[in-house]
Scaffold this motif. Structure first.
Motif, PDB file in Angstrom:
ATOM      1  N   GLY A  46     -36.995   5.746 -18.684  1.00  0.00           N
ATOM      2  CA  GLY A  46     -37.174   4.304 -18.590  1.00  0.00           C
ATOM      3  C   GLY A  46     -36.170   3.540 -17.747  1.00  0.00           C
ATOM      4  O   GLY A  46     -36.265   2.326 -17.627  1.00  0.00           O
ATOM      5  N   LEU A  47     -35.189   4.225 -17.142  1.00  0.00           N
ATOM      6  CA  LEU A  47     -34.213   3.536 -16.287  1.00  0.00           C
ATOM      7  C   LEU A  47     -34.825   3.366 -14.906  1.00  0.00           C
ATOM      8  O   LEU A  47     -35.228   4.341 -14.273  1.00  0.00           O
ATOM      9  N   SER A  48     -34.916   2.133 -14.424  1.00  0.00           N
ATOM     10  CA  SER A  48     -35.644   1.861 -13.188  1.00  0.00           C
ATOM     11  C   SER A  48     -34.937   2.338 -11.918  1.00  0.00           C
ATOM     12  O   SER A  48     -35.593   2.789 -10.991  1.00  0.00           O
ATOM     13  N   ASP A  49     -33.609   2.239 -11.824  1.00  0.00           N
ATOM     14  CA  ASP A  49     -32.873   2.651 -10.625  1.00  0.00           C
ATOM     15  C   ASP A  49     -31.688   3.542 -10.976  1.00  0.00           C
ATOM     16  O   ASP A  49     -30.534   3.167 -10.773  1.00  0.00           O
ATOM     17  N   PRO A  50     -31.937   4.744 -11.473  1.00  0.00           N
ATOM     18  CA  PRO A  50     -30.813   5.584 -11.923  1.00  0.00           C
ATOM     19  C   PRO A  50     -29.844   5.977 -10.820  1.00  0.00           C
ATOM     20  O   PRO A  50     -28.653   6.132 -11.084  1.00  0.00           O
ATOM     21  N   GLU A  51     -30.311   6.116  -9.574  1.00  0.00           N
ATOM     22  CA  GLU A  51     -29.394   6.521  -8.514  1.00  0.00           C
ATOM     23  C   GLU A  51     -28.322   5.470  -8.257  1.00  0.00           C
ATOM     24  O   GLU A  51     -27.250   5.775  -7.756  1.00  0.00           O
ATOM     25  N   GLU A  52     -28.564   4.238  -8.669  1.00  0.00           N
ATOM     26  CA  GLU A  52     -27.591   3.154  -8.503  1.00  0.00           C
ATOM     27  C   GLU A  52     -26.412   3.271  -9.467  1.00  0.00           C
ATOM     28  O   GLU A  52     -25.374   2.651  -9.231  1.00  0.00           O
ATOM     29  N   VAL A  53     -26.555   4.027 -10.552  1.00  0.00           N
ATOM     30  CA  VAL A  53     -25.497   4.069 -11.574  1.00  0.00           C
ATOM     31  C   VAL A  53     -24.831   5.431 -11.727  1.00  0.00           C
ATOM     32  O   VAL A  53     -23.894   5.556 -12.513  1.00  0.00           O
ATOM     33  N   LEU A  54     -25.266   6.443 -10.990  1.00  0.00           N
ATOM     34  CA  LEU A  54     -24.739   7.798 -11.198  1.00  0.00           C
ATOM     35  C   LEU A  54     -23.230   7.902 -11.025  1.00  0.00           C
ATOM     36  O   LEU A  54     -22.592   8.698 -11.698  1.00  0.00           O
ATOM     37  N   ASP A  55     -22.651   7.118 -10.127  1.00  0.00           N
ATOM     38  CA  ASP A  55     -21.211   7.194  -9.882  1.00  0.00           C
ATOM     39  C   ASP A  55     -20.426   6.093 -10.587  1.00  0.00           C
ATOM     40  O   ASP A  55     -19.249   5.909 -10.327  1.00  0.00           O
ATOM     41  N   ASP A  56     -21.073   5.368 -11.490  1.00  0.00           N
ATOM     42  CA  ASP A  56     -20.419   4.286 -12.213  1.00  0.00           C
ATOM     43  C   ASP A  56     -20.040   4.770 -13.609  1.00  0.00           C
ATOM     44  O   ASP A  56     -20.907   4.996 -14.455  1.00  0.00           O
ATOM     45  N   PRO A  57     -18.739   4.948 -13.881  1.00  0.00           N
ATOM     46  CA  PRO A  57     -18.310   5.477 -15.182  1.00  0.00           C
ATOM     47  C   PRO A  57     -18.640   4.560 -16.355  1.00  0.00           C
ATOM     48  O   PRO A  57     -18.603   4.988 -17.499  1.00  0.00           O
ATOM     49  N   ARG A  58     -18.983   3.298 -16.085  1.00  0.00           N
ATOM     50  CA  ARG A  58     -19.416   2.416 -17.168  1.00  0.00           C
ATOM     51  C   ARG A  58     -20.810   2.822 -17.653  1.00  0.00           C
ATOM     52  O   ARG A  58     -21.172   2.546 -18.781  1.00  0.00           O
ATOM     53  N   TRP A  59     -21.565   3.489 -16.806  1.00  0.00           N
ATOM     54  CA  TRP A  59     -22.921   3.922 -17.147  1.00  0.00           C
ATOM     55  C   TRP A  59     -23.002   5.402 -17.477  1.00  0.00           C
ATOM     56  O   TRP A  59     -23.694   5.799 -18.402  1.00  0.00           O
ATOM     57  N   VAL A  60     -22.337   6.241 -16.641  1.00  0.00           N
ATOM     58  CA  VAL A  60     -22.516   7.692 -16.754  1.00  0.00           C
ATOM     59  C   VAL A  60     -21.183   8.390 -17.000  1.00  0.00           C
ATOM     60  O   VAL A  60     -20.218   8.177 -16.274  1.00  0.00           O
ATOM     61  N   GLN A  61     -21.169   9.239 -18.007  1.00  0.00           N
ATOM     62  CA  GLN A  61     -20.016  10.115 -18.270  1.00  0.00           C
ATOM     63  C   GLN A  61     -20.432  11.515 -17.856  1.00  0.00           C
ATOM     64  O   GLN A  61     -21.401  12.084 -18.393  1.00  0.00           O
ATOM     65  N   TRP A  62     -19.717  12.077 -16.885  1.00  0.00           N
ATOM     66  CA  TRP A  62     -19.969  13.437 -16.423  1.00  0.00           C
ATOM     67  C   TRP A  62     -18.991  14.362 -17.147  1.00  0.00           C
ATOM     68  O   TRP A  62     -17.829  14.450 -16.779  1.00  0.00           O
ATOM     69  N   CYS A  63     -19.425  15.050 -18.170  1.00  0.00           N
ATOM     70  CA  CYS A  63     -18.558  15.977 -18.906  1.00  0.00           C
ATOM     71  C   CYS A  63     -18.271  17.178 -18.025  1.00  0.00           C
ATOM     72  O   CYS A  63     -19.187  17.779 -17.473  1.00  0.00           O
ATOM     73  N   GLY A  64     -17.010  17.512 -17.871  1.00  0.00           N
ATOM     74  CA  GLY A  64     -16.639  18.610 -16.999  1.00  0.00           C
ATOM     75  C   GLY A  64     -16.617  18.207 -15.539  1.00  0.00           C
ATOM     76  O   GLY A  64     -16.478  19.042 -14.660  1.00  0.00           O
ATOM     77  N   GLY A  65     -16.771  16.929 -15.248  1.00  0.00           N
ATOM     78  CA  GLY A  65     -16.754  16.447 -13.868  1.00  0.00           C
ATOM     79  C   GLY A  65     -18.132  16.461 -13.239  1.00  0.00           C
ATOM     80  O   GLY A  65     -19.067  17.083 -13.738  1.00  0.00           O
ATOM     81  N   ARG A  66     -18.232  15.775 -12.138  1.00  0.00           N
ATOM     82  CA  ARG A  66     -19.491  15.704 -11.398  1.00  0.00           C
ATOM     83  C   ARG A  66     -19.703  17.026 -10.679  1.00  0.00           C
ATOM     84  O   ARG A  66     -18.865  17.471  -9.919  1.00  0.00           O
ATOM     85  N   ALA A  67     -20.818  17.670 -10.898  1.00  0.00           N
ATOM     86  CA  ALA A  67     -21.060  18.995 -10.339  1.00  0.00           C
ATOM     87  C   ALA A  67     -21.721  18.961  -8.973  1.00  0.00           C
ATOM     88  O   ALA A  67     -21.605  19.889  -8.209  1.00  0.00           O
ATOM     89  N   TRP A  68     -22.442  17.886  -8.706  1.00  0.00           N
ATOM     90  CA  TRP A  68     -23.228  17.847  -7.471  1.00  0.00           C
ATOM     91  C   TRP A  68     -22.744  16.740  -6.567  1.00  0.00           C
ATOM     92  O   TRP A  68     -22.027  15.844  -6.968  1.00  0.00           O
ATOM     93  N   LYS A  69     -23.179  16.795  -5.334  1.00  0.00           N
ATOM     94  CA  LYS A  69     -22.821  15.769  -4.357  1.00  0.00           C
ATOM     95  C   LYS A  69     -23.618  14.506  -4.642  1.00  0.00           C
ATOM     96  O   LYS A  69     -24.769  14.567  -5.057  1.00  0.00           O
ATOM     97  N   PRO A  70     -23.012  13.338  -4.374  1.00  0.00           N
ATOM     98  CA  PRO A  70     -23.760  12.091  -4.526  1.00  0.00           C
ATOM     99  C   PRO A  70     -24.998  12.092  -3.647  1.00  0.00           C
ATOM    100  O   PRO A  70     -25.025  12.704  -2.586  1.00  0.00           O
ATOM    101  N   LEU A  71     -26.042  11.424  -4.107  1.00  0.00           N
ATOM    102  CA  LEU A  71     -27.271  11.313  -3.330  1.00  0.00           C
ATOM    103  C   LEU A  71     -27.016  10.451  -2.097  1.00  0.00           C
ATOM    104  O   LEU A  71     -26.241   9.508  -2.162  1.00  0.00           O
ATOM    105  N   PRO A  72     -27.690  10.760  -0.974  1.00  0.00           N
ATOM    106  CA  PRO A  72     -27.500   9.937   0.251  1.00  0.00           C
ATOM    107  C   PRO A  72     -28.060   8.550   0.076  1.00  0.00           C
ATOM    108  O   PRO A  72     -28.879   8.263  -0.711  1.00  0.00           O
TER     109      PRO A  72
END
Length: 72
Positions: A46-72
């Motif tokens: 149900g999240l309309s624009d998830p790619e907008e928040v992937l690198d925002d720690p207020r929205w997403v917690q990456w346990c063990g760190g971010r594994a993949w490269k940010p989307l272009p």
């Protein structure tokens, strides 16, 4: 405020569990093997624009760190 989305630690074989906080509880919404998978899982949840928040720690917690490269 804690992150609303948690991408758990994982491995190439098992992927990473994605959870979304709803009503104060973490709900499993899918297993991701790439950023594309995380976006698709979050859109389905149900999240309309998830790619907008992937690198925002207020929205997403990456346990063990971010594994993949940010989307272009």
């Amino acid at each position: 405020m804690a992150a609303l989305i948690v991408v758990g630690e994982g491995s190439a074989l098992k992927g990473r569990q994605v959870q979304v906080m709803r009503r104060g509880e973490a709900q499993y919404v899918g297993t991701a093997f790439s950023d594309h998978d995380v976006v698709a899982i979050l859109q389905a949840a149900g999240l309309s624009d998830p790619e907008e928040v992937l690198d925002d720690p207020r929205w997403v917690q990456w346990c063990g760190g971010r594994a993949w490269k940010p989307l272009p």
